[in-house]
Design an enzyme around this catalytic site. Structure first.
Site, PDB file in Angstrom:
ATOM      1  N   ASN A 162      96.583  34.546  45.145  1.00 39.82           N
ATOM      2  CA  ASN A 162      95.329  34.714  44.425  1.00 39.82           C
ATOM      3  C   ASN A 162      95.368  36.051  43.680  1.00 39.82           C
ATOM      4  O   ASN A 162      95.529  37.106  44.309  1.00 39.82           O
ATOM      5  CB  ASN A 162      94.187  34.669  45.458  1.00 39.82           C
ATOM      6  CG  ASN A 162      92.838  34.821  44.820  1.00 39.82           C
ATOM      7  OD1 ASN A 162      92.657  35.679  43.958  1.00 39.82           O
ATOM      8  ND2 ASN A 162      91.882  34.012  45.223  1.00 39.82           N
ATOM      9  N   HIS A 165      92.127  39.923  42.217  1.00 42.57           N
ATOM     10  CA  HIS A 165      91.858  41.365  42.300  1.00 42.57           C
ATOM     11  C   HIS A 165      92.618  42.199  41.280  1.00 42.57           C
ATOM     12  O   HIS A 165      92.310  43.372  41.090  1.00 42.57           O
ATOM     13  CB  HIS A 165      92.054  41.857  43.733  1.00 42.57           C
ATOM     14  CG  HIS A 165      91.001  41.255  44.618  1.00 42.57           C
ATOM     15  ND1 HIS A 165      89.669  41.242  44.262  1.00 42.57           N
ATOM     16  CD2 HIS A 165      91.083  40.591  45.788  1.00 42.57           C
ATOM     17  CE1 HIS A 165      88.984  40.609  45.192  1.00 42.57           C
ATOM     18  NE2 HIS A 165      89.816  40.195  46.134  1.00 42.57           N
ATOM     19  N   HIS A 198      89.758  32.420  41.119  1.00 42.45           N
ATOM     20  CA  HIS A 198      88.385  31.970  41.342  1.00 42.45           C
ATOM     21  C   HIS A 198      87.572  32.344  40.101  1.00 42.45           C
ATOM     22  O   HIS A 198      87.348  33.524  39.834  1.00 42.45           O
ATOM     23  CB  HIS A 198      87.845  32.668  42.596  1.00 42.45           C
ATOM     24  CG  HIS A 198      86.477  32.212  43.007  1.00 42.45           C
ATOM     25  ND1 HIS A 198      85.896  32.590  44.195  1.00 42.45           N
ATOM     26  CD2 HIS A 198      85.567  31.410  42.395  1.00 42.45           C
ATOM     27  CE1 HIS A 198      84.701  32.031  44.295  1.00 42.45           C
ATOM     28  NE2 HIS A 198      84.471  31.319  43.197  1.00 42.45           N
ATOM     29  N   ARG A 200      84.361  32.725  38.886  1.00 38.67           N
ATOM     30  CA  ARG A 200      82.996  32.804  39.425  1.00 38.67           C
ATOM     31  C   ARG A 200      81.965  32.660  38.308  1.00 38.67           C
ATOM     32  O   ARG A 200      82.213  33.061  37.167  1.00 38.67           O
ATOM     33  CB  ARG A 200      82.781  34.140  40.123  1.00 38.67           C
ATOM     34  CG  ARG A 200      83.409  34.228  41.491  1.00 38.67           C
ATOM     35  CD  ARG A 200      83.097  35.572  42.120  1.00 38.67           C
ATOM     36  NE  ARG A 200      83.419  35.556  43.521  1.00 38.67           N
ATOM     37  CZ  ARG A 200      82.552  35.267  44.486  1.00 38.67           C
ATOM     38  NH1 ARG A 200      81.295  34.988  44.196  1.00 38.67           N
ATOM     39  NH2 ARG A 200      82.933  35.271  45.736  1.00 38.67           N
ATOM     40  N   ARG A 204      82.765  38.026  37.642  1.00 37.27           N
ATOM     41  CA  ARG A 204      82.954  39.417  38.044  1.00 37.27           C
ATOM     42  C   ARG A 204      84.421  39.865  37.952  1.00 37.27           C
ATOM     43  O   ARG A 204      84.694  41.033  37.819  1.00 37.27           O
ATOM     44  CB  ARG A 204      82.418  39.671  39.453  1.00 37.27           C
ATOM     45  CG  ARG A 204      83.215  38.991  40.521  1.00 37.27           C
ATOM     46  CD  ARG A 204      82.766  39.376  41.906  1.00 37.27           C
ATOM     47  NE  ARG A 204      81.457  38.821  42.204  1.00 37.27           N
ATOM     48  CZ  ARG A 204      80.998  38.718  43.442  1.00 37.27           C
ATOM     49  NH1 ARG A 204      81.715  39.159  44.456  1.00 37.27           N
ATOM     50  NH2 ARG A 204      79.817  38.188  43.675  1.00 37.27           N
ATOM     51  N   GLU A 225      89.844  27.917  42.002  1.00 37.35           N
ATOM     52  CA  GLU A 225      88.761  27.976  42.991  1.00 37.35           C
ATOM     53  C   GLU A 225      87.444  28.028  42.246  1.00 37.35           C
ATOM     54  O   GLU A 225      87.333  28.754  41.242  1.00 37.35           O
ATOM     55  CB  GLU A 225      88.894  29.285  43.755  1.00 37.35           C
ATOM     56  CG  GLU A 225      89.127  29.166  45.208  1.00 37.35           C
ATOM     57  CD  GLU A 225      89.140  30.542  45.821  1.00 37.35           C
ATOM     58  OE1 GLU A 225      88.073  31.168  45.925  1.00 37.35           O
ATOM     59  OE2 GLU A 225      90.218  30.989  46.190  1.00 37.35           O
ATOM     60  N   THR A 256      84.179  35.224  49.205  1.00 41.85           N
ATOM     61  CA  THR A 256      83.690  33.980  49.794  1.00 41.85           C
ATOM     62  C   THR A 256      83.479  34.211  51.293  1.00 41.85           C
ATOM     63  O   THR A 256      84.411  34.600  51.989  1.00 41.85           O
ATOM     64  CB  THR A 256      84.731  32.861  49.576  1.00 41.85           C
ATOM     65  OG1 THR A 256      85.210  32.961  48.240  1.00 41.85           O
ATOM     66  CG2 THR A 256      84.128  31.509  49.818  1.00 41.85           C
ATOM     67  N   GLU A 306      91.116  23.337  52.670  1.00 42.08           N
ATOM     68  CA  GLU A 306      91.664  24.660  52.965  1.00 42.08           C
ATOM     69  C   GLU A 306      90.863  25.212  54.128  1.00 42.08           C
ATOM     70  O   GLU A 306      89.642  25.385  54.024  1.00 42.08           O
ATOM     71  CB  GLU A 306      91.554  25.580  51.736  1.00 42.08           C
ATOM     72  CG  GLU A 306      92.125  26.966  52.036  1.00 42.08           C
ATOM     73  CD  GLU A 306      92.043  27.919  50.852  1.00 42.08           C
ATOM     74  OE1 GLU A 306      92.084  27.463  49.684  1.00 42.08           O
ATOM     75  OE2 GLU A 306      91.934  29.134  51.105  1.00 42.08           O
ATOM     76  N   HIS A 346      92.244  33.074  53.468  1.00 39.13           N
ATOM     77  CA  HIS A 346      91.175  34.069  53.500  1.00 39.13           C
ATOM     78  C   HIS A 346      91.446  35.102  54.589  1.00 39.13           C
ATOM     79  O   HIS A 346      91.475  34.771  55.767  1.00 39.13           O
ATOM     80  CB  HIS A 346      89.777  33.474  53.702  1.00 39.13           C
ATOM     81  CG  HIS A 346      88.740  34.329  53.013  1.00 39.13           C
ATOM     82  ND1 HIS A 346      88.346  35.524  53.510  1.00 39.13           N
ATOM     83  CD2 HIS A 346      88.092  34.177  51.836  1.00 39.13           C
ATOM     84  CE1 HIS A 346      87.480  36.073  52.679  1.00 39.13           C
ATOM     85  NE2 HIS A 346      87.310  35.280  51.644  1.00 39.13           N
TER      86      HIS A 346
HETATM   87  N1  PXP Z   1      90.993  31.077  49.872  1.00 30.88           N
HETATM   88  C1  PXP Z   1      89.745  31.104  49.383  1.00 30.88           C
HETATM   89  C2  PXP Z   1      89.000  29.813  49.328  1.00 30.88           C
HETATM   90  C3  PXP Z   1      89.154  32.282  48.921  1.00 30.88           C
HETATM   91  O1  PXP Z   1      87.898  32.283  48.452  1.00 30.88           O
HETATM   92  C4  PXP Z   1      89.921  33.475  48.941  1.00 30.88           C
HETATM   93  C5  PXP Z   1      89.335  34.757  48.405  1.00 30.88           C
HETATM   94  O2  PXP Z   1      89.163  34.685  47.050  1.00 30.88           O
HETATM   95  C6  PXP Z   1      91.230  33.405  49.461  1.00 30.88           C
HETATM   96  C7  PXP Z   1      91.726  32.204  49.936  1.00 30.88           C
HETATM   97  C8  PXP Z   1      92.117  34.609  49.519  1.00 30.88           C
HETATM   98  O3  PXP Z   1      91.583  35.502  50.439  1.00 30.88           O
HETATM   99  P1  PXP Z   1      92.180  36.952  50.531  1.00 30.88           P
HETATM  100  O4  PXP Z   1      91.948  37.604  49.211  1.00 30.88           O
HETATM  101  O5  PXP Z   1      91.417  37.549  51.650  1.00 30.88           O
HETATM  102  O6  PXP Z   1      93.643  36.797  50.832  1.00 30.88           O
END
Ligand code: PXP
Length: 398
Positions: A162, A165, A198, A200, A204, A225, A256, A306, A346
């Site tokens: 992901n 960030h 994601h 959103r 953001r 996402e 999330t 997931e 997550h």
């Molecule tokens: N899976 C989902 C559904 C999420 O919302 C997120 C965070 O955006 C992640 C995985 C990844 O989580 P992390 O950034 O904590 O690794």
């Protein structure tokens, strides 16, 4: 024209997902250019298929699938009328279940094969007629199976990254760097099997431009996402990611927070799944490891779930962590048994990922924050490779 499914089989269990089968049949008809025809699918027991096999083919034995083209039994007086019936496919659910075990497939994969096989017979293919016809039928079967499994199972746990960030840092300055599109390319070069973003509602971090460019540049898989909101649904339908993951989305949250509660909004989520399936986009639902939620996911035709690993990752002592791990392991096992395909994510980091990656029921991990955070110190290529090494080592523990 939609397919119809009648389920006579007494052995239908919780892994028999009628909606998913019907959606699959409709896609198959479309793929074969006969979606203006009706198809009837009948699910029966071994005993029933044996009776039918005996009566119409003089073979007194159960079998996996039988096809009866409409034209075969039709009154010649109907010839020339605009009747659009393909005929019947009859599948023994009991045999399908046994064959799934035998061929190490999920029940849904076996049913997919039987449906494809039965449909090709209705369309005039017949592997029993000659070696050439057998080869032609097998070739078409493989083509269709490849098309139906757009997001394929792999024997190794996949790592999807992901890159939200990277966009978070960019947005902090409101300029054009660092670019999540560049980050995605580096992740892929380092061995990631997919990229997750994601989009959103409040934009953001990830922006529309990012998703559009990622759709064009990603060489692996793009997992979008998203919340179940109309504007984002329309974007997904237009861009056709390889997978969408539906998550709950609150404006005030930092990330999330929990799994999607699909029990309280079954109809709404089912509608989104139906729309995505029509566009051939598989859907994953981000759920807490709760068997009740998984059962509903199955019922409404999700392809993946997931499992939310947040509580396992946040656990403050070993007992609690073990408890949360056990919930994830049991839910993954139960979900896979139902025919769902299982991902997890997550909060996973370099310390807590190995036990989750070692679960052979889990196909893919979605990890963001830990990898992007580490990349600040080590570079992104190394941060990805370090996580991949953990996942691969855990795979070998199986
Ligand atoms: N899976 C989902 C559904 C999420 O919302 C997120 C965070 O955006 C992640 C995985 C990844 O989580 P992390 O950034 O904590 O690794």
């Amino acid at each position: 024209m939609p397919s119809q499914l009648t389920n006579h089989s007494r052995s239908s269990g919780r892994d028999l997902n009628e909606r998913r089968l019907l959606a699959l049949a409709d896609r198959l008809l479309q793929e074969c250019g006969v979606d203006d025809h009706n198809l009837s699918i009948l699910l029966v027991s071994d005993e029933e298929i044996r009776t039918i096999n005996n009566r119409y083919r003089h073979k007194d034995q159960a079998t996996n699938v039988l096809s009866f083209p409409f034209a075969d039994g039709a009154d010649p007086a109907l010839a020339g009328l605009p009747i659009r019936e393909l005929g019947d496919i009859i599948i023994s659910v009991e045999t399908a279940r046994r064959e799934a075990l035998l061929y190490k497939q999920t029940f849904h994969e076996r049913m997919t094969w039987l449906l494809v096989h039965g449909l090709l017979h209705l369309l005039g293919y017949d592997h029993e007629r000659s070696a050439e016809e057998e080869e032609a039928m097998q070739k078409r079967e493989n083509q269709l199976l490849d098309k139906m499994n757009t997001y394929r199972r792999s024997p190794m746990t996949r790592l999807a990254i992901n890159v939200d960030h990277v966009a978070t840092i960019r947005q902090a300055r409101g300029i054009s760097e660092p670019d999540p599109v560049t980050a995605a390319a580096i992740c892929e070069l380092a061995g990631a099997a997919g990229i997750v973003v994601h989009l959103r509602e409040d934009r953001r971090h990830i922006q529309d431009r990012d998703v559009r460019l990622l759709r064009q540049t990603i060489q692996t898989k793009l997992n979008l996402e998203m919340g179940a909101n109309k504007e984002i649904i329309d974007i997904a339908l237009e861009l056709k990611p390889d997978l969408i993951t539906l998550v709950p989305e609150k404006r005030e949250e930092l990330t999330t927070e929990g799994g999607l509660d699909i029990i309280s909004q079954t109809k709404k989520i089912a509608k989104v799944i139906e729309k995505m399936h029509k566009a051939a986009i598989p859907v994953s639902l981000f759920l807490d490891p709760d068997p009740k939620q998984l059962a509903v996911a199955m019922e409404i035709g999700a392809t993946f779930v997931e499992l939310h690993t947040g509580r396992y990752c946040d656990a403050t002592d070993d007992d609690l962590r073990q408890h949360e791990f056990d919930l994830i392991a049991a839910a993954a096992e139960e979900g896979e048994g139902m025919g769902l395909r299982i991902c997890a994510g997550h909060g996973l980091n370099y310390q807590n990922t190995a036990p989750i990656a070692a679960l052979d029921t889990i196909e893919e991990l979605s990890i963001g924050h830990a990898i992007i955070g580490r990349a600040i110190f080590t570079g992104l290529d190394k941060a990805v490779r370090d996580m991949l090494a953990i996942v691969r080592q855990a795979d070998m523990l199986l």
